[in-house]
Enzyme design. Sequence first.
Site: not given
Length: 373
Positions: A67-68, A71
């Site tokens: 998820h990170e 980003h």
Amino acid sequence: MRGTFSLGAVAGVPVRAHWSVLGLAALIVVLLGDAVLPRAVPGLARGQYWSAAVVGGFVFMLSLLIHEMAHALVARWCGLKVGSITVWGLGGYTEVEEKAKNPRVELVVAAAGPLASVALGGLGFLVLMIIPGKSLTASAVTWLSSMNLLIGAFNLLPGAPLDGGRVLHGLLWWRFKDRSRADRASARAGHFVGTTLVAAGLFGTVFAGWLGGLWLVLVGWFIVAAARQELTVTIASAGLRGMLVREVMTADPDRAPAWMTVGEFIGKTALTSRQSVFPVVDLTGAPIGSVTLAALMAVPHQSRGVTRIDALPTRRPVRAVEAGGEATELLQPAGGQLIAVVEAGVLVGMVTAADLDRIVGQAILRAGPDTAD
């Protein structure tokens, strides 16, 4: 974030973990091994449940990292500098050291994480089509897929600092053509979302006996605190607008030459200085780190005459900003105990954490009440 340790780097991005992530990992393993899997597939040996739970816990933590990473990689693709990724007890945080240059960049960077989580959830349910429905593996994949979908949906709640708050900020920025107005609106939305979660968590815990409500209270409290911090930074930015870094820095601070021994530096500088932290400079005068009085005191007396400043294991990194740059740059994450101010690469000033608190307070006073509307 303090209390972190390095996990290496992924695609060139440093990855760190906060100690609280160990508690989260343990909680996931216990939840899977003691509750979720035994209920889904009863009658197996406890060792099978716990083995699957450990693997499931690892995959869950890996999904948070993905998820990170989404980003981080999208931010880097958009030309933004990414400092690091930190995984902790409430999820993860990607440090993007530059602000988005336009609403489109903000939107795609913010949406990347939730979309990655949703994609992982969808992939998991596709995998279930080829796994027997009542197996231990299928139950673990079902739980992990559901959790990723939940994480993706939860992060899209429209309030800073959640990803949904960033998406909202980008939309408001595009709509108003005014970044500061979008800052204030998204921070207020975050405060509302956080307060709602706290209230819902307390209600569920007190009146329904739902222990999961305590988690909602914790998350809601974090969101409220972060939203307040973002609003403070927004107001401070208004107060610093038009000012340069050199106008608010501590000029010509005492320096710690990298080649000097600890004993020599203590005798010549540290004992008479009013500073508690010192920028470390190389032969060219460029900042290469920082040392504190505590770091100097930690060196044994018998070693101070032979230990150089640049050999101290407690030497911290610093972020350098140009003296002629906008003072609002100081409000970005410092990445250390002080911010080094340079001209042509040579140290000319510094801003410590205490200086930053003073600068923010003065900027808020200077901004006036209208900026909080």
